[in-house]
Design a protein around this motif. Structure first.
Motif, PDB file in Angstrom:
ATOM      1  N   ALA A  77     -39.397  -0.481  24.990  1.00  0.00           N
ATOM      2  CA  ALA A  77     -38.280   0.330  24.508  1.00  0.00           C
ATOM      3  C   ALA A  77     -37.969   1.509  25.423  1.00  0.00           C
ATOM      4  O   ALA A  77     -36.860   2.062  25.365  1.00  0.00           O
ATOM      5  N   VAL A  78     -38.933   1.908  26.251  1.00  0.00           N
ATOM      6  CA  VAL A  78     -38.738   3.115  27.075  1.00  0.00           C
ATOM      7  C   VAL A  78     -38.828   2.830  28.570  1.00  0.00           C
ATOM      8  O   VAL A  78     -38.614   3.733  29.385  1.00  0.00           O
ATOM      9  N   TRP A  79     -39.155   1.601  28.950  1.00  0.00           N
ATOM     10  CA  TRP A  79     -39.360   1.267  30.362  1.00  0.00           C
ATOM     11  C   TRP A  79     -38.174   1.676  31.232  1.00  0.00           C
ATOM     12  O   TRP A  79     -38.347   2.262  32.300  1.00  0.00           O
ATOM     13  N   ALA A  80     -36.970   1.388  30.783  1.00  0.00           N
ATOM     14  CA  ALA A  80     -35.777   1.636  31.601  1.00  0.00           C
ATOM     15  C   ALA A  80     -35.565   3.115  31.877  1.00  0.00           C
ATOM     16  O   ALA A  80     -34.937   3.474  32.891  1.00  0.00           O
ATOM     17  N   THR A  81     -36.065   3.998  31.019  1.00  0.00           N
ATOM     18  CA  THR A  81     -35.844   5.433  31.195  1.00  0.00           C
ATOM     19  C   THR A  81     -37.026   6.133  31.851  1.00  0.00           C
ATOM     20  O   THR A  81     -36.960   7.338  32.093  1.00  0.00           O
ATOM     21  N   MET A  82     -38.088   5.403  32.167  1.00  0.00           N
ATOM     22  CA  MET A  82     -39.279   6.019  32.742  1.00  0.00           C
ATOM     23  C   MET A  82     -39.149   6.152  34.253  1.00  0.00           C
ATOM     24  O   MET A  82     -38.545   5.303  34.922  1.00  0.00           O
ATOM     25  N   SER A  83     -39.744   7.207  34.791  1.00  0.00           N
ATOM     26  CA  SER A  83     -39.790   7.381  36.230  1.00  0.00           C
ATOM     27  C   SER A  83     -40.862   6.482  36.828  1.00  0.00           C
ATOM     28  O   SER A  83     -41.720   5.952  36.116  1.00  0.00           O
ATOM     29  N   ALA A  84     -40.833   6.314  38.140  1.00  0.00           N
ATOM     30  CA  ALA A  84     -41.830   5.498  38.823  1.00  0.00           C
ATOM     31  C   ALA A  84     -43.231   6.064  38.609  1.00  0.00           C
ATOM     32  O   ALA A  84     -44.194   5.319  38.413  1.00  0.00           O
ATOM     33  N   VAL A  85     -43.335   7.391  38.624  1.00  0.00           N
ATOM     34  CA  VAL A  85     -44.646   8.031  38.416  1.00  0.00           C
ATOM     35  C   VAL A  85     -45.156   7.754  37.006  1.00  0.00           C
ATOM     36  O   VAL A  85     -46.349   7.458  36.810  1.00  0.00           O
ATOM     37  N   GLU A  86     -44.282   7.823  36.016  1.00  0.00           N
ATOM     38  CA  GLU A  86     -44.686   7.557  34.630  1.00  0.00           C
ATOM     39  C   GLU A  86     -45.131   6.110  34.459  1.00  0.00           C
ATOM     40  O   GLU A  86     -46.123   5.827  33.780  1.00  0.00           O
ATOM     41  N   ARG A  87     -44.404   5.209  35.093  1.00  0.00           N
ATOM     42  CA  ARG A  87     -44.776   3.799  35.003  1.00  0.00           C
ATOM     43  C   ARG A  87     -46.148   3.554  35.636  1.00  0.00           C
ATOM     44  O   ARG A  87     -46.976   2.821  35.086  1.00  0.00           O
ATOM     45  N   GLU A  88     -46.373   4.159  36.785  1.00  0.00           N
ATOM     46  CA  GLU A  88     -47.666   4.009  37.452  1.00  0.00           C
ATOM     47  C   GLU A  88     -48.797   4.536  36.577  1.00  0.00           C
ATOM     48  O   GLU A  88     -49.872   3.923  36.483  1.00  0.00           O
ATOM     49  N   ASN A  89     -48.549   5.659  35.919  1.00  0.00           N
ATOM     50  CA  ASN A  89     -49.577   6.255  35.063  1.00  0.00           C
ATOM     51  C   ASN A  89     -49.933   5.326  33.906  1.00  0.00           C
ATOM     52  O   ASN A  89     -51.111   5.147  33.576  1.00  0.00           O
ATOM     53  N   ILE A  90     -48.937   4.715  33.291  1.00  0.00           N
ATOM     54  CA  ILE A  90     -49.190   3.783  32.189  1.00  0.00           C
ATOM     55  C   ILE A  90     -49.960   2.572  32.694  1.00  0.00           C
ATOM     56  O   ILE A  90     -50.892   2.079  32.032  1.00  0.00           O
ATOM     57  N   ALA A  91     -49.595   2.072  33.872  1.00  0.00           N
ATOM     58  CA  ALA A  91     -50.293   0.912  34.436  1.00  0.00           C
ATOM     59  C   ALA A  91     -51.755   1.242  34.723  1.00  0.00           C
ATOM     60  O   ALA A  91     -52.659   0.443  34.427  1.00  0.00           O
ATOM     61  N   LYS A  92     -52.023   2.413  35.289  1.00  0.00           N
ATOM     62  CA  LYS A  92     -53.402   2.804  35.597  1.00  0.00           C
ATOM     63  C   LYS A  92     -54.222   2.965  34.323  1.00  0.00           C
ATOM     64  O   LYS A  92     -55.384   2.536  34.266  1.00  0.00           O
TER      65      LYS A  92
END
Length: 297
Positions: free
Chosen positions: A100-115
């Motif tokens: 629901a929030v992937w499209a609005t997340m920054s690259a840094v935020e996405r990386e943090n969730i993945a880690k």
């Protein structure tokens, strides 16, 4: 006039609803096939589904609560009804699905969730068994690893040979030579490792840039060590594929297992093979497509 058909979920008609001031806070928010998920106010979730195939989610969640720090739903109660339905009540995980929030997340935020997610998966990697099985010695269910039909139990299995015997059922019509060549490429399955099996973005809950929960453990169990990485690369749509590509950057790589499985799964569609299936089968072989026409790889 014919009587109005009551709602299949709640049993009410629009006439009953209009005649009552009651506004229910028990809501059906997800339904698929033989299952539904209800919100019980703001704190609890009720899941209803058929108990065939058997549902091990409550057992898995209790097991994970005891052996890991992975944020998973707490099971309040679960039971089977005589009519073959399974019910479970769980505490709601705060946050929103990553989808629901992937499209609005920054690259840094996405990386943090993945880690963070990969860190929790590392804990799963420490949970190992002497057999390929679900918790408490129950069989495994996976339509991707065992594409011979939905809801068919497999195992417990004690070796790579037993694993291959179960997988090979899906290749029963594939020429013997191709099956023999694929068997040689089966990577070692040990150590048999506890695996989530469906790390889709809808199953990752996030809030304020952090993972708050990982959902949907009903088909989890002890699988080949390479299966977590392999099934984590199966994207359901473009955003899910982007998520899983990022996630697997931080997971131990089992590329040989993934390549083996991709060829295996493609061959399981024989004789209607795509380009990968044709390559796996071997060049210069003629087969029939769905229209009965010969084609060559």
């Amino acid at each position: 006039m014919s009587a109005e058909i009551p709602c299949a979920a709640c049993g009410w008609t629009s006439e009953l609803q209009n005649a009552c001031r009651y506004d229910s806070h028990v809501k059906l928010f997800y339904g698929l096939a033989d299952r539904g998920v209800w919100s019980l106010g703001s704190k609890f979730i009720l899941k209803e589904r058929s108990n065939q195939p058997h549902n091990f989610e409550a057992k898995n969640l209790r097991f994970l609560k005891e052996h890991t720090t992975i944020p998973v739903p707490a099971v309040v109660e679960d039971w089977d009804e005589p009519n073959g339905q399974n019910f479970s009540i769980m505490r709601r995980i705060p946050g929103d699905p990553l989808s629901a929030v992937w499209a609005t997340m920054s690259a840094v935020e996405r990386e943090n969730i993945a880690k963070q997610t990969a860190g929790y998966l590392f804990q799963l990697g420490q949970l190992q068994s002497s057999r390929l099985q679900s918790v408490d010695g129950q069989p495994l269910y996976s339509a991707f690893l065992f594409p011979d039909g939905y809801g068919i139990p497999h195992g417990p299995l004690r070796s790579g040979d037993e694993l291959w015997a179960e997988m090979e059922i899906a290749l029963k019509n594939v020429p013997e030579k191709a099956r023999q060549q694929l068997r040689k490429r089966l990577p070692p399955a040990a150590p048999y490792t506890f695996t989530h099996g469906n790390l889709a973005n809808v199953n990752i809950m996030v809030m304020n840039g952090n993972v708050t929960g990982i959902l949907d453990w009903e088909a989890s169990g002890y699988f080949p060590v390479w299966w977590q990485y392999t099934c984590a690369r199966i994207g359901l749509d473009q955003e899910d594929y982007e998520w899983k590509t990022l996630l697997t950057k931080y997971m131990p790589s089992y590329e040989s297992g993934r390549e083996f499985w991709l060829d295996f799964y493609a061959l399981s569609k024989y004789p209607y093979l795509n380009e990968r299936g044709g390559s796996a089968l071997g060049k210069n072989s003629v087969f029939l497509d769905s229209g009965g026409h010969g084609f060559k790889f």
